[in-house]
Design a protein around this motif. Structure first.
Motif, PDB file in Angstrom:
ATOM      1  N   GLU A 572      -1.354  11.158  -1.392  1.00 41.81           N
ATOM      2  CA  GLU A 572      -1.555   9.637  -1.184  1.00 41.81           C
ATOM      3  C   GLU A 572      -1.862   8.920  -2.528  1.00 41.81           C
ATOM      4  O   GLU A 572      -1.536   7.813  -3.103  1.00 41.81           O
ATOM      5  CB  GLU A 572      -2.402   9.559  -0.105  1.00 41.81           C
ATOM      6  N   ASN A 573      -2.929   9.563  -3.241  1.00 39.15           N
ATOM      7  CA  ASN A 573      -3.309   9.033  -4.572  1.00 39.15           C
ATOM      8  C   ASN A 573      -3.267  10.033  -5.552  1.00 39.15           C
ATOM      9  O   ASN A 573      -4.003  10.918  -5.857  1.00 39.15           O
ATOM     10  CB  ASN A 573      -4.752   8.634  -4.339  1.00 39.15           C
ATOM     11  N   ILE A 574      -1.976  10.379  -6.072  1.00 39.51           N
ATOM     12  CA  ILE A 574      -1.551  11.675  -6.952  1.00 39.51           C
ATOM     13  C   ILE A 574      -2.362  11.660  -8.272  1.00 39.51           C
ATOM     14  O   ILE A 574      -2.698  12.794  -8.712  1.00 39.51           O
ATOM     15  CB  ILE A 574      -0.206  11.545  -7.307  1.00 39.51           C
ATOM     16  N   HIS A 575      -3.044  10.477  -8.670  1.00 42.62           N
ATOM     17  CA  HIS A 575      -3.847  10.649  -9.768  1.00 42.62           C
ATOM     18  C   HIS A 575      -5.335  11.247  -9.629  1.00 42.62           C
ATOM     19  O   HIS A 575      -6.129  11.460 -10.679  1.00 42.62           O
ATOM     20  CB  HIS A 575      -4.238   9.136 -10.287  1.00 42.62           C
ATOM     21  N   LYS A 576      -5.848  11.193  -8.421  1.00 43.20           N
ATOM     22  CA  LYS A 576      -6.857  12.033  -8.159  1.00 43.20           C
ATOM     23  C   LYS A 576      -6.965  13.447  -8.526  1.00 43.20           C
ATOM     24  O   LYS A 576      -7.912  14.138  -8.746  1.00 43.20           O
ATOM     25  CB  LYS A 576      -7.186  11.919  -6.676  1.00 43.20           C
ATOM     26  N   ASN A 577      -5.659  14.117  -8.424  1.00 44.38           N
ATOM     27  CA  ASN A 577      -5.436  15.590  -8.812  1.00 44.38           C
ATOM     28  C   ASN A 577      -5.667  16.191 -10.167  1.00 44.38           C
ATOM     29  O   ASN A 577      -6.376  17.042 -10.540  1.00 44.38           O
ATOM     30  CB  ASN A 577      -4.050  16.051  -8.469  1.00 44.38           C
ATOM     31  N   GLY A 578      -5.485  14.959 -11.207  1.00 47.78           N
ATOM     32  CA  GLY A 578      -5.625  15.297 -12.613  1.00 47.78           C
ATOM     33  C   GLY A 578      -4.539  14.632 -13.443  1.00 47.78           C
ATOM     34  O   GLY A 578      -4.023  13.601 -12.928  1.00 47.78           O
ATOM     35  N   PRO A 579      -4.648  14.788 -14.698  1.00 47.71           N
ATOM     36  CA  PRO A 579      -3.602  13.903 -15.548  1.00 47.71           C
ATOM     37  C   PRO A 579      -2.005  13.960 -15.068  1.00 47.71           C
ATOM     38  O   PRO A 579      -1.904  15.205 -14.662  1.00 47.71           O
ATOM     39  CB  PRO A 579      -3.868  14.805 -16.929  1.00 47.71           C
ATOM     40  N   CYS A 580      -1.479  13.078 -15.071  1.00 48.90           N
ATOM     41  CA  CYS A 580      -0.213  12.852 -14.614  1.00 48.90           C
ATOM     42  C   CYS A 580       0.784  12.224 -15.856  1.00 48.90           C
ATOM     43  O   CYS A 580       0.142  11.574 -16.834  1.00 48.90           O
ATOM     44  CB  CYS A 580      -0.094  11.844 -13.467  1.00 48.90           C
ATOM     45  N   SER A 581       1.968  12.848 -15.908  1.00 46.27           N
ATOM     46  CA  SER A 581       2.932  12.461 -16.874  1.00 46.27           C
ATOM     47  C   SER A 581       4.084  12.650 -16.610  1.00 46.27           C
ATOM     48  O   SER A 581       4.664  13.372 -15.569  1.00 46.27           O
ATOM     49  CB  SER A 581       2.687  13.741 -18.175  1.00 46.27           C
ATOM     50  N   MET A 582       4.997  11.873 -17.085  1.00 43.94           N
ATOM     51  CA  MET A 582       6.571  11.719 -16.529  1.00 43.94           C
ATOM     52  C   MET A 582       7.269  13.077 -17.210  1.00 43.94           C
ATOM     53  O   MET A 582       7.208  13.232 -18.447  1.00 43.94           O
ATOM     54  CB  MET A 582       6.947  10.441 -17.030  1.00 43.94           C
ATOM     55  N   VAL A 583       7.950  13.421 -16.497  1.00 40.69           N
ATOM     56  CA  VAL A 583       9.018  14.600 -16.880  1.00 40.69           C
ATOM     57  C   VAL A 583      10.557  13.989 -16.885  1.00 40.69           C
ATOM     58  O   VAL A 583      10.900  13.342 -16.050  1.00 40.69           O
ATOM     59  CB  VAL A 583       8.897  15.877 -15.970  1.00 40.69           C
TER      60      VAL A 583
END
Length: 743
Positions: A572-583
């Motif tokens: 639901e809040n993907i940024h809670k998991n850790g660093p996010c980056s675009m593929v």
């Protein structure tokens, strides 16, 4: 009769809440109460008290005749006449007379009583003495046996008189005046004078006035002290009547006064133990509970007999005949659960012949069908009701490694022959054959989105493929003809290919339009099959992923890996998991997530199995352990270990029961108490390959002496003596019959 036996409360000390403690300024209120009592008595009796003086001897004669006619009182003559004494205490009370037809009663004149006279008196409790009392009301007489009350309102009058005498110090009161009171001069030679009392209505008015004055003028502590003293002067029968009166009037059937919606809302917050007690309250409650299907349907979920998804489906398609069956279904499940939880109970056991190979790779137990798949290229169908073999589905050219049952008797299978087949169980035939994968179909799932069901398959060719599930309700559907589609281009049911994994796809799960895949490349991928694109790539595991669970209610993804850990991702809040980056991908750009919101640890070997129920997330590993977690906060709930520490090959769980199997061991746990209940039900099995159960029956695919069997344990009926004898006979020869059952 003993004083305490006659007055049960006389022997107990004044309870703390009824005591008058220091600092309680209640003297003024008590004085006002006594003045009120005297005023009411003197004012109401003035005319009748003056009658003897006004009428003289004629009045005495009339009064004596009235007494003789009514038989109210036999006046006792005092031979010596009343002799006033200053140093003798007095006792006052009601004479044991009976009210006459006109409502009047006879009252004894005040007289001195010697200390040596015997007889039980009404108990005296510690109502605090007043420092000064202006006057004491003329007491009504008391017999030596104690306080005796008769006539309407007698108990209340006696209690009021007793309180007044106590407040004035009845046992240690003022001595009798040597001068006779002008208004109370008795007839010569007569000890008891007959005085006409006010009628009952006037008497009741006086008592009401006293009660109102006591309630308004006394302090709370003094008022409660007075009440206790009045009650303590009641005998056992009067206390029983008073107790019944109070108890009956304190009862309130609050549910009957509430709107039905609110009453049902209250009942739905109770568990079954409380509901069962409510059923016994009265007919109104019983009728309300039994005639509310919603309540029983909800109890099915609360007690763990139905999943939330099943509950929602039942609500959507609920009909009157279905609703009426929920109560009976719940009670049956409740009865069966007691059998599951009883270590003394031995369920009825049926053994059916299995596959030609010893290892069973797939097991489904849905509706009334038991479906197994194995490396012998076939699927076997059993009827769970009759506990008999039904048919065998043949057609695959390789072992069956993936299997999923859908409603209406439809089964989808995936094989090492790289094909996907759709079967009609009732006809026992394959209706559709899909080709497209270039390697073994290792896993599959069926999801539904916007009324359309989809088959999602994962393969060792690193891809996932999506197909529409053929519906038996389609006008072109023919169960007697198998439609073969050798290419995806010619297949109208083919939706598309999902690419992105770099190693074989080992596990797939989904709900709605969201599908989660886990691969040997250590990554999970989140797909939207409505748009046929990847949403997220979840990284964090350091070894192969063997199992995934999509918790669609909490919008979470859970995975188990060969790195001994279980990881939880927040979708639901993907940024809670850790660093996010675009593929950056021309065909399928998505978000790469490094890390998870939570990592669950504790296992010391490959974690290969996960299950999610309403109350538990359960994991099983090759270290021989099972661990339970709370699906909301992931706190640890339990940990079980097989005694031989062999790898857990299978388990199944709901909110009440956990069943696990491994090499030579089969256990059933009570999740409400955490206790191991059964460990010897399948003690003759060498290996437990797969297990599934519902609220009534348990199905296990096992290996014995190099052959596979299907064991059915029915917890709704116990094993017979004949069954036990047959199981214990080691020399009996096992012969397979044509229908696959063991004779």
């Amino acid at each position: 009769m003993d004083q305490f036996s006659r007055y049960p409360l006389s022997g107990i000390p004044v309870p703390f809440q009824y005591q008058i403690r220091n600092g309680d300024d209640s003297d003024a209120g008590v004085l006002r109460l006594m003045n009120k009592f005297n005023t009411e008595e003197n004012g109401g009796h003035a005319k009748k008290r003056s009658a003897p003086n006004a009428g003289g001897a004629d009045f005495d004669v009339k009064r004596a005749r009235m007494v003789e006619r009514s038989g109210l009182l036999s006046c006792q003559r005092d031979e010596g006449g009343p002799t006033p004494l200053f140093d003798i205490p007095f006792r006052f009370g009601l004479e044991s007379g009976v009210s006459g037809a006109d409502g009047s009663v006879s009252v004894c004149e005040r007289r001195a009583v010697d200390d040596t006279r015997g007889g039980a008196t009404a108990p005296q409790h510690g109502f605090q003495q007043l420092s000064s009392v202006n006057r004491v009301s003329s007491p009504v007489c008391s017999e030596d046996e104690g306080l005796v009350v008769s006539g309407a309102g007698g108990a209340a009058a006696a209690a009021a008189a007793a309180a007044a005498s106590t407040a004035a110090g009845s046992d240690e009161g003022l001595p009798l005046s040597p001068v006779a009171s002008p208004g109370r001069t008795p007839s010569e030679g007569v000890a008891c004078a007959v005085i006409a009392e006010p009628r009952r209505s006037l008497q009741q008015d006086c008592l009401n006035a006293v009660a109102i004055t006591a309630h308004s003028q006394l302090s709370p502590a003094a008022y409660k002290n007075l009440i206790f003293q009045l009650i303590s002067r009641l005998n056992r029968s009067e206390l029983s009547d008073l107790g019944t009166l109070v108890k009956d009037n304190l009862k309130r059937d609050f549910l009957s006064f509430l709107p039905a919606e609110i009453a049902v809302k209250i009942l739905t917050n109770l568990d079954f133990e409380d509901i069962s007690k409510c059923l016994a309250v009265n007919r109104t409650w019983n009728r309300l509970i039994n005639n509310t299907p919603y309540l029983w349907r909800r109890l099915m979920v609360v007690e763990g007999f139905m999943s939330k998804d099943e509950y929602q489906k039942q609500c959507d398609v609920s009909k009157e005949d279905v609703d009426s069956a929920f109560r009976q279904k719940f009670l049956e499940n409740r009865s069966n659960l007691k059998s599951w939880y009883s270590s003394e109970f031995k369920p009825h056991r049926t053994t059916l012949k299995g596959h030609s190979t010893s290892i069973v790779t797939c097991l489904q137990f849905e509706d009334d069908y038991i479906i197994t798949g194995a490396d012998d290229k076939v699927m076997r169908i059993y009827d769970a009701k009759t506990e008999e073999f039904v048919t065998q589905l043949s057609g695959h050219d390789g072992g069956v490694w993936a299997l999923k049952y859908d409603k209406e008797g439809v089964v989808v299978s995936g094989s090492t022959d790289r094909s996907v087949r759709v079967w009609n169980i009732k006809k026992g035939k394959c209706t559709h054959l899909f080709r497209g994968h270039t390697s073994t179909v290792r896993c599959l799932d069926i999801v539904e989105h916007q009324g359309i069901k989809y088959i999602v398959t994962g393969s060792r060719d690193y891809t996932l493929r999506v197909w529409k599930l053929p519906s038996c309700r389609n006008e072109n559907y023919n169960p007697d003809v198998c439609e073969v589609f050798n290419t995806t281009e010619s297949n109208p049911y083919f939706v598309g290919v999902l690419r992105g994994h770099m190693d074989p796809v080992r596990t797939v799960s989904g709900h709605g339009n969201i599908v989660i895949s886990g691969s040997y490349d250590h990554n999970l991928m989140i797909w939207d099959i409505a748009q046929m694109k990847c949403l997220y790539v979840l990284t964090g595991h350091t070894d192969r992923i063997y199992c995934t669970v999509y918790d669609h209610e909490r919008k979470r993804c859970i995975s188990a890996s060969m790195d001994w850990t279980i990881r939880v991702w927040d979708l639901e809040n993907i940024h809670k998991n850790g660093p996010c980056s675009m593929v950056n991908s021309f065909t399928n750009p998505c978000v790469k997530v490094a890390g998870s919101v939570l990592t669950l640890q504790g296992h010391t070997a490959l974690v290969g199995l996960l299950r999610l129920s309403n109350k538990f997330l359960v994991s099983a590993a090759a270290d021989g352990s099972l661990r339970g977690w709370d699906p909301d906060d992931f706190s640890r709930k339990f940990a079980y270990h097989h005694t031989n520490l062999s790898a857990i090959t299978t388990f199944d769980v709901n909110d009440n029961v956990l069943v696990s199997g491994s090499e030579g061991q089969f256990n059933i746990y009570n999740l409400r108490t955490g206790r191991l209940v059964h460990s010897d039900l399948l003690s003759d099995a060498d290996q437990i390959w797969l297990v599934k159960f519902n609220n009534r029956k348990l199905v296990a695919a096992v290996e014995k002496a190099g052959k596979s069997y299907v064991e059915i344990l029915d917890f709704s009926r116990s094993a017979t003596t004949e069954d036990e004898t047959r199981r214990s006979d080691q020399d009996v020869s096992v012969v397979s019959s044509q229908d696959g059952s063991i004779r």
